[in-house]
Design a protein around this motif. Structure first.
Motif, mmCIF file in Angstrom:
data_model
loop_
_atom_site.group_PDB
_atom_site.id
_atom_site.type_symbol
_atom_site.label_atom_id
_atom_site.label_comp_id
_atom_site.label_asym_id
_atom_site.label_seq_id
_atom_site.Cartn_x
_atom_site.Cartn_y
_atom_site.Cartn_z
ATOM 1 N N TYR A 1 0.794 -1.216 0.000
ATOM 2 C CA TYR A 1 0.000 0.000 0.000
ATOM 3 C C TYR A 1 0.835 1.279 0.000
ATOM 4 O O TYR A 1 0.289 2.364 -0.131
ATOM 5 N N SER A 2 2.156 1.146 0.095
ATOM 6 C CA SER A 2 2.995 2.347 0.023
ATOM 7 C C SER A 2 3.851 2.371 -1.244
ATOM 8 O O SER A 2 4.687 3.247 -1.410
ATOM 9 N N SER A 3 3.606 1.437 -2.145
ATOM 10 C CA SER A 3 4.427 1.326 -3.354
ATOM 11 C C SER A 3 3.743 1.861 -4.604
ATOM 12 O O SER A 3 4.060 1.438 -5.704
ATOM 13 N N GLY A 4 2.820 2.745 -4.443
ATOM 14 C CA GLY A 4 2.143 3.315 -5.603
ATOM 15 C C GLY A 4 0.688 2.931 -5.645
ATOM 16 O O GLY A 4 0.155 2.276 -4.753
ATOM 17 N N SER A 5 0.035 3.310 -6.717
ATOM 18 C CA SER A 5 -1.417 3.151 -6.805
ATOM 19 C C SER A 5 -1.864 1.846 -7.473
ATOM 20 O O SER A 5 -3.049 1.514 -7.431
ATOM 21 N N GLU A 6 -0.943 1.119 -8.085
ATOM 22 C CA GLU A 6 -1.341 -0.069 -8.837
ATOM 23 C C GLU A 6 -1.981 -1.141 -7.952
ATOM 24 O O GLU A 6 -3.049 -1.660 -8.274
ATOM 25 N N TRP A 7 -1.337 -1.508 -6.844
ATOM 26 C CA TRP A 7 -1.874 -2.560 -5.971
ATOM 27 C C TRP A 7 -3.236 -2.167 -5.387
ATOM 28 O O TRP A 7 -4.191 -2.932 -5.520
ATOM 29 N N PRO A 8 -3.371 -0.997 -4.762
ATOM 30 C CA PRO A 8 -4.687 -0.636 -4.216
ATOM 31 C C PRO A 8 -5.782 -0.598 -5.285
ATOM 32 O O PRO A 8 -6.906 -1.037 -5.043
ATOM 33 N N ALA A 9 -5.453 -0.106 -6.468
ATOM 34 C CA ALA A 9 -6.449 -0.047 -7.544
ATOM 35 C C ALA A 9 -6.866 -1.450 -7.973
ATOM 36 O O ALA A 9 -8.052 -1.705 -8.189
ATOM 37 N N ARG A 10 -5.895 -2.345 -8.095
ATOM 38 C CA ARG A 10 -6.204 -3.724 -8.491
ATOM 39 C C ARG A 10 -7.054 -4.407 -7.431
ATOM 40 O O ARG A 10 -8.038 -5.075 -7.749
ATOM 41 N N MET A 11 -6.695 -4.258 -6.165
ATOM 42 C CA MET A 11 -7.456 -4.898 -5.083
ATOM 43 C C MET A 11 -8.873 -4.330 -5.007
ATOM 44 O O MET A 11 -9.824 -5.064 -4.801
ATOM 45 N N LYS A 12 -9.002 -3.034 -5.211
ATOM 46 C CA LYS A 12 -10.326 -2.412 -5.185
ATOM 47 C C LYS A 12 -11.183 -2.959 -6.326
ATOM 48 O O LYS A 12 -12.353 -3.270 -6.144
ATOM 49 N N ARG A 13 -10.581 -3.096 -7.511
ATOM 50 C CA ARG A 13 -11.305 -3.609 -8.668
ATOM 51 C C ARG A 13 -11.763 -5.051 -8.417
ATOM 52 O O ARG A 13 -12.918 -5.394 -8.646
#
Length: 98
Positions: free
Chosen positions: A32-44
């Motif tokens: 969650y501190s390495s950019g927006s890709e992981w949070p966006a993918r998990m949210k999707r």
């Protein structure tokens, strides 16, 4: 819900599907501190399971000091991943045809 999904994914990637709570926290902090890709993918992906309750649905078991993904948790995660891959594949095909 995306936070719970992240926990499932972390445990699925650990030896024997188990990790201490500290290891889970460390992975979460990195993701969650390495950019927006992981949070966006998990949210999707989590949007496909709005009622997700990893403990209530017994997707994860608790033991002293650690969490373990259950076989049901692995199946649930694989189903969500397949749905997401299918949706992403369809989106790519739509973009190509446009």
């Amino acid at each position: 819900m995306s936070f719970q999904l992240s926990i499932l994914k972390i445990l699925a990637g650990q030896p024997h599907g188990r990790a201490s709570i500290e290891v889970v926290k460390q992975h979460l902090a990195i993701y969650y501190s390495s950019g927006s890709e992981w949070p966006a993918r998990m949210k999707r992906i989590a949007s496909r399971a709005p009622q997700l309750d990893i403990f209530g649905q017994r997707l994860i078991e608790r033991e002293a000091g650690c969490w373990i993904i259950t076989e049901e948790g692995r199946k649930f995660l694989e189903t969500l991943d397949q749905l997401d891959r299918g949706a992403m594949h369809g989106q790519v095909e739509r973009e190509i045809s446009d």
